[in-house]
Enzyme design. Sequence first.
Site, PDB file in Angstrom:
ATOM      1  N   ARG A  82      -3.723   7.776   4.035  1.00  0.00           N
ATOM      2  CA  ARG A  82      -2.577   7.271   3.291  1.00  0.00           C
ATOM      3  C   ARG A  82      -2.420   8.436   2.176  1.00  0.00           C
ATOM      4  NH1 ARG A  82      -3.429   1.332   2.209  1.00  0.00           N
ATOM      5  NH2 ARG A  82      -3.225   1.782   0.043  1.00  0.00           N
TER       6      ARG A  82
ATOM      7  N   ASP B 144       0.776  -8.285  -6.288  1.00  0.00           N
ATOM      8  CA  ASP B 144       1.765  -8.844  -7.297  1.00  0.00           C
ATOM      9  C   ASP B 144       2.679  -9.578  -6.759  1.00  0.00           C
ATOM     10  OD1 ASP B 144       0.335  -8.337  -9.865  1.00  0.00           O
ATOM     11  OD2 ASP B 144       0.693  -6.286  -9.088  1.00  0.00           O
TER      12      ASP B 144
ATOM     13  N   ASP C 176       0.993   1.963   9.336  1.00  0.00           N
ATOM     14  CA  ASP C 176       0.674   1.209  10.520  1.00  0.00           C
ATOM     15  C   ASP C 176       1.661   1.059  11.692  1.00  0.00           C
ATOM     16  OD1 ASP C 176      -1.410   0.623   9.006  1.00  0.00           O
ATOM     17  OD2 ASP C 176      -0.637  -1.356   8.444  1.00  0.00           O
TER      18      ASP C 176
ATOM     19  N   GLY D 159       0.811  -1.294   0.233  1.00  0.00           N
ATOM     20  CA  GLY D 159      -0.055   0.024  -0.122  1.00  0.00           C
ATOM     21  C   GLY D 159       0.687   1.377  -0.055  1.00  0.00           C
TER      22      GLY D 159
HETATM   23  O1  F6P Z   1      -0.980  -1.460   5.598  1.00  0.00           O
HETATM   24  C1  F6P Z   1      -1.433  -0.305   5.428  1.00  0.00           C
HETATM   25  C2  F6P Z   1      -2.962  -0.111   5.257  1.00  0.00           C
HETATM   26  O2  F6P Z   1      -3.680   0.846   5.020  1.00  0.00           O
HETATM   27  C3  F6P Z   1      -3.880  -0.827   6.455  1.00  0.00           C
HETATM   28  O3  F6P Z   1      -3.904   0.081   7.398  1.00  0.00           O
HETATM   29  C4  F6P Z   1      -5.078  -1.185   5.962  1.00  0.00           C
HETATM   30  O4  F6P Z   1      -5.573  -2.251   6.489  1.00  0.00           O
HETATM   31  C5  F6P Z   1      -4.737  -1.749   4.500  1.00  0.00           C
HETATM   32  O5  F6P Z   1      -3.450  -1.074   4.222  1.00  0.00           O
HETATM   33  C6  F6P Z   1      -5.726  -1.379   3.365  1.00  0.00           C
HETATM   34  O6  F6P Z   1      -5.206  -1.791   2.150  1.00  0.00           O
HETATM   35  P1  F6P Z   1      -5.798  -1.517   0.663  1.00  0.00           P
HETATM   36  O7  F6P Z   1      -5.445  -0.240   0.268  1.00  0.00           O
HETATM   37  O8  F6P Z   1      -5.453  -2.740  -0.213  1.00  0.00           O
HETATM   38  O9  F6P Z   1      -7.630  -1.521   1.152  1.00  0.00           O
END
Ligand code: F6P
Length: 362
Positions: free
Chosen positions: A285, A73, A137, A10
């Site tokens: 994010r 991937d 995280d 991510g």
């Molecule tokens: O590991 C980072 C994170 O943002 C987590 O906090 C969250 O559970 C996960 O990735 C979400 O992933 P995605 O972007 O695949 O929904």
Amino acid sequence: MKLGILTGGGDCPGLNAVIRAAVKMAAGQGIETVGIRDGFKGLIEGNFLPLGPREVQGILPKGGTILGTSNRDNPFHFRRVVGGVESHRDESGVLLQNAAAAGLERIIVIGGDGTMHIGDKLAGLGLGIVGVPKTIDNDLAATDVTFGFQTAVETATEAIDRLHTTAESHHRVMILELMGRDAGFIALYAGIAGGADVILIPEIPFTVEGILEKVYERAKAGRHFSIVVVAEGCLYEGQAVARETNEGNDYNALRLGGIGEVLRREIMAKGGPEARNTVLGHLQRGGSPVAFDRVLASRYGVAAVEAALAGKDRHMVCLCNGEISVVELEKALERLKTVDPGGNLVATARGLGISFGEEAAG
Ligand code: F6P
């Protein structure tokens, strides 16, 4: 030497700052850098982007990653869809061939635990890998802190501030669900910074009755609203709450989310005040990294090139007691970091009168 750079898993704020720092540092040493697009997929498909100081101009404050990333991937279980039919294959051989053909002796892999595990496996096959720890995280044990975390905490804190005013006006319980997977760091830091009344983290079991105790205690004191911050990884009645299984994602088996809504319904079903739930989601994010993350990311980028030059293959750069150093990848991946329920941060929150949703003894 030619250095490859990829971002995996991510995204998080600060990835571009690492790329920029690594490219500038390498250029200063006369080393060529090549970007690999979309994580390990770019190595399998030979999708490269030459990177020099010009290509990284102006990217320091930008969120996301100019290289693209993927958390789907895994080269050892690579998904292809041909004519609507999905199949998985080990493409690590192709990846190694492509890296060799492109003259990439070493690759700086910027990612979280999933990406580092893959990097470690590739290093075991002879590819030079230097890891850089990222994730909002903050759950990598080998480093004091990962970049991206502080920015996520800032975003979450601002959300709590905003919820406070509307909670107070309407005399409501406002729940804010935050990310963090199995670690409660984002919820704990943002909860303290934002003055939450209840913080629920995966590391400390809670009950709805425990949450309501705090809500009623506040009401008795004339405070007819409460802010409840809940980490997405909290278990409810022993079960993780997930939106769906994460089909095709080799990093996380479950797409966590939904605990806030479960709690909202339960609080009202148990006779509590009117409650509303907000899921902050991927806003945590996105956006520009805060100054702390820009500095940390820049330190990691420079250190990663230094480590590559020193031949520190199969290592990850880290921040250890405030100093940048390197740790063996295998060691870095031994365990995930979670909140210590007996630690100072939890004690601080308790000292402030914040509840963790536990029922009072007796
Ligand atoms: O590991 C980072 C994170 O943002 C987590 O906090 C969250 O559970 C996960 O990735 C979400 O992933 P995605 O972007 O695949 O929904």
